[in-house]
Every structure is written in C-alpha cells, then in structure tokens.
Design a protein around this motif. Structure first.
Motif, PDB file in Angstrom:
ATOM      1  N   LYS A 161       0.834  -1.202   0.000  1.00 35.78           N
ATOM      2  CA  LYS A 161       0.000   0.000   0.000  1.00 35.78           C
ATOM      3  C   LYS A 161       0.872   1.256   0.000  1.00 35.78           C
ATOM      4  O   LYS A 161       0.587   2.220  -0.723  1.00 35.78           O
ATOM      5  CB  LYS A 161      -0.932  -0.005   1.217  1.00 35.78           C
ATOM      6  N   ARG A 162       1.933   1.233   0.788  1.00 38.72           N
ATOM      7  CA  ARG A 162       2.829   2.387   0.834  1.00 38.72           C
ATOM      8  C   ARG A 162       3.538   2.580  -0.502  1.00 38.72           C
ATOM      9  O   ARG A 162       3.685   3.716  -0.981  1.00 38.72           O
ATOM     10  CB  ARG A 162       3.865   2.205   1.956  1.00 38.72           C
ATOM     11  N   ARG A 166       1.045   4.032  -2.990  1.00 44.45           N
ATOM     12  CA  ARG A 166       0.810   5.445  -2.701  1.00 44.45           C
ATOM     13  C   ARG A 166       1.966   6.291  -3.221  1.00 44.45           C
ATOM     14  O   ARG A 166       1.748   7.329  -3.868  1.00 44.45           O
ATOM     15  CB  ARG A 166       0.627   5.658  -1.195  1.00 44.45           C
ATOM     16  N   ARG A 167       3.188   5.876  -2.929  1.00 45.07           N
ATOM     17  CA  ARG A 167       4.355   6.627  -3.369  1.00 45.07           C
ATOM     18  C   ARG A 167       4.446   6.665  -4.892  1.00 45.07           C
ATOM     19  O   ARG A 167       4.775   7.706  -5.481  1.00 45.07           O
ATOM     20  CB  ARG A 167       5.622   6.005  -2.767  1.00 45.07           C
ATOM     21  N   TYR A 193      -6.215   6.814  -1.735  1.00 45.31           N
ATOM     22  CA  TYR A 193      -4.951   7.220  -1.118  1.00 45.31           C
ATOM     23  C   TYR A 193      -4.850   8.725  -0.897  1.00 45.31           C
ATOM     24  O   TYR A 193      -4.143   9.170   0.015  1.00 45.31           O
ATOM     25  CB  TYR A 193      -3.773   6.770  -2.004  1.00 45.31           C
ATOM     26  N   PHE A 194      -5.529   9.496  -1.730  1.00 44.22           N
ATOM     27  CA  PHE A 194      -5.408  10.955  -1.668  1.00 44.22           C
ATOM     28  C   PHE A 194      -6.788  11.589  -1.737  1.00 44.22           C
ATOM     29  O   PHE A 194      -7.536  11.354  -2.674  1.00 44.22           O
ATOM     30  CB  PHE A 194      -4.532  11.469  -2.822  1.00 44.22           C
ATOM     31  N   ASP A 229       2.314  15.344  -1.154  1.00 41.53           N
ATOM     32  CA  ASP A 229       2.044  14.029  -0.568  1.00 41.53           C
ATOM     33  C   ASP A 229       2.784  13.811   0.747  1.00 41.53           C
ATOM     34  O   ASP A 229       2.478  12.854   1.476  1.00 41.53           O
ATOM     35  CB  ASP A 229       2.390  12.915  -1.567  1.00 41.53           C
TER      36      ASP A 229
END
Length: 237
Positions: free
Chosen positions: A20-21, A24-25, A62-63, A72
């Motif tokens: 997930k990280r 997102r990145r 995510y955002f 972010d």
C-alpha cells in the motif's frame, strides 16, 4: 565496557502495508511528474490514474484531493519543525537550532531550502497554481502553529502569552523569506555556484537579525546627530 546503544526502530510493516505504501508513493511520484511537466491545473485525477494504471477510485483511496497528490508529504513537513525542536541539542536555543538546521539544509542541497537543482520547476508549478499556493500557505501555518505549541510547552508559557506564537512566526518568516529569495534567483537562471556565497551570507544576516533583534535597524536620520543615527552593534552590515 559500555553496552552499545541500539536506537529504537519502527516495527517492520507487513507485506500488505508495504504494498500500500509503495502504491501510494508510485501514484504520488507519477502525479508530481505530470504536474511539473504540464502544470498542476492542466492535469486531472483521471490523467494521473490512467498514467499510473490504476482506477480513479484507487487514487482517491490514497489521496483526498488533487493538492494532496502534489504535497504528498505534507504531514512530514508539518511535523519537521516540532520534531527538530524536541531533538535540539542541550543548551541550544530555538533560533540557534533553526539557524543550524537551515545551514545544514543548504549544505545538503535539501529541497526545503530551494537550494537544489530543479527547484525552479517546483517553484513555477506552485506559483502558477492558486490552489497549490493556498495549500502551501496552509501547510506552513500548520507547521508554525505546531512549533508555537512546542515552544509554549517547553517554556511553560500561559495560554495568553504571545511569546511562543510570535517566536514561531518570526522563525518561519525568516526561513520563508530566505527560501523565496533563493527560489527567485534560481528561477531567474542563476546557478547554485553563482548564488552560493550570497545565499549563505543572506542566511547569516537574516538569522543575526532574528537572534539579536532589529534594534536601531532602519532608524530615521537624526539631524542632531553628526553621524546620523547610532548603529546597532548587534546588526551586521
């Protein structure tokens, strides 16, 4: 022999959280590339989703907003000043701390100082978008408020004591002014090498003013004094 100190480490993330990280990145990096190439206002969430090969819903998972895609790491930015203050050296005052940290940022060509290659692209992207300018101001205010809280706690200030808020505002004003000047010069085409001496001198001058106070800075001429207004010995030329 003394035992070696092993600093605390964050617990390792599970596979699901790591993925997930990473997702997102990756989405944020792709979005930032699009924003800086085309301009923030010319890129849609659908453009980001298509380029990242994910659905629009995934992006929103995510955002919350398009501005969050660009900033972010805003939570890290907000926390940074407070964290630096909590970790200041023994006997180190607030001004000395942030002076040291700013010069360390210049030495490291840190993005927070704008003294790095490519900063003019970031600057142009933000300045061309009212939404990004507004979010940037909001992030700065949140960081300033958090530092004021840390200062109040460290000094035992009462709720109606203006000193912590004034000190935080002055620290952020100095840093912001320096970053804006660097951004302007880099955007005008100067190289880091060409501006380096002036940038370091300006930072020293600004933090000197912050540390010693304005004193007689910009005092009106006094005809009665043969040599004009007395110079404040704490202010460097």
């Amino acid at each position: 022999m003394a035992e070696d100190h092993v600093p605390d480490r964050e617990p390792e993330l599970g596979l699901r959280e790591r993925k997930k990280r990473e997702t997102r990145r990756r989405i944020a990096d792709i979005a930032t590339g699009l924003f800086m190439t085309r301009g923030f206002d010319n890129v849609t969430i659908a453009d980001v989703a298509r380029t990242a090969d994910v659905s629009v819903n995934t992006v929103f998972n995510y955002f919350r907003t398009k501005e969050d895609l660009f900033f972010d790491r805003q939570d890290e930015i907000v926390e940074a000043a407070g964290r630096d203050f909590r970790e200041r050296r023994p006997g180190e005052g607030a001004v000395a701390l942030f002076r040291r940290r700013f010069f360390e940022g210049l030495d490291a060509r840190a993005h927070q100082t704008a003294f790095h290659e490519g900063s003019e692209v970031w600057t142009r992207t933000v300045r061309d978008s009212p939404a990004l300018l507004a979010r940037q101001r909001e992030i700065g205010r949140r960081a300033q408020d958090l530092l004021a809280e840390q200062l109040a706690e460290a000094t035992g200030a009462s709720p109606d004591d203006i000193a912590p808020r004034a000190a935080a505002a002055m620290i952020f004003a100095v840093q912001s002014t320096l970053v804006e000047q660097i951004s302007d010069r880099k955007s005008a085409g100067e190289t880091l090498q060409e501006m380096a001496e002036d940038v370091y001198a300006a930072a020293a001058r600004a933090f000197d003013l912050l540390e010693h106070g304005l004193g007689a800075y910009a005092a009106a001429p006094d005809p009665a004094a043969p040599d004009g207004p007395a110079a404040d010995p704490t202010i460097r030329n």
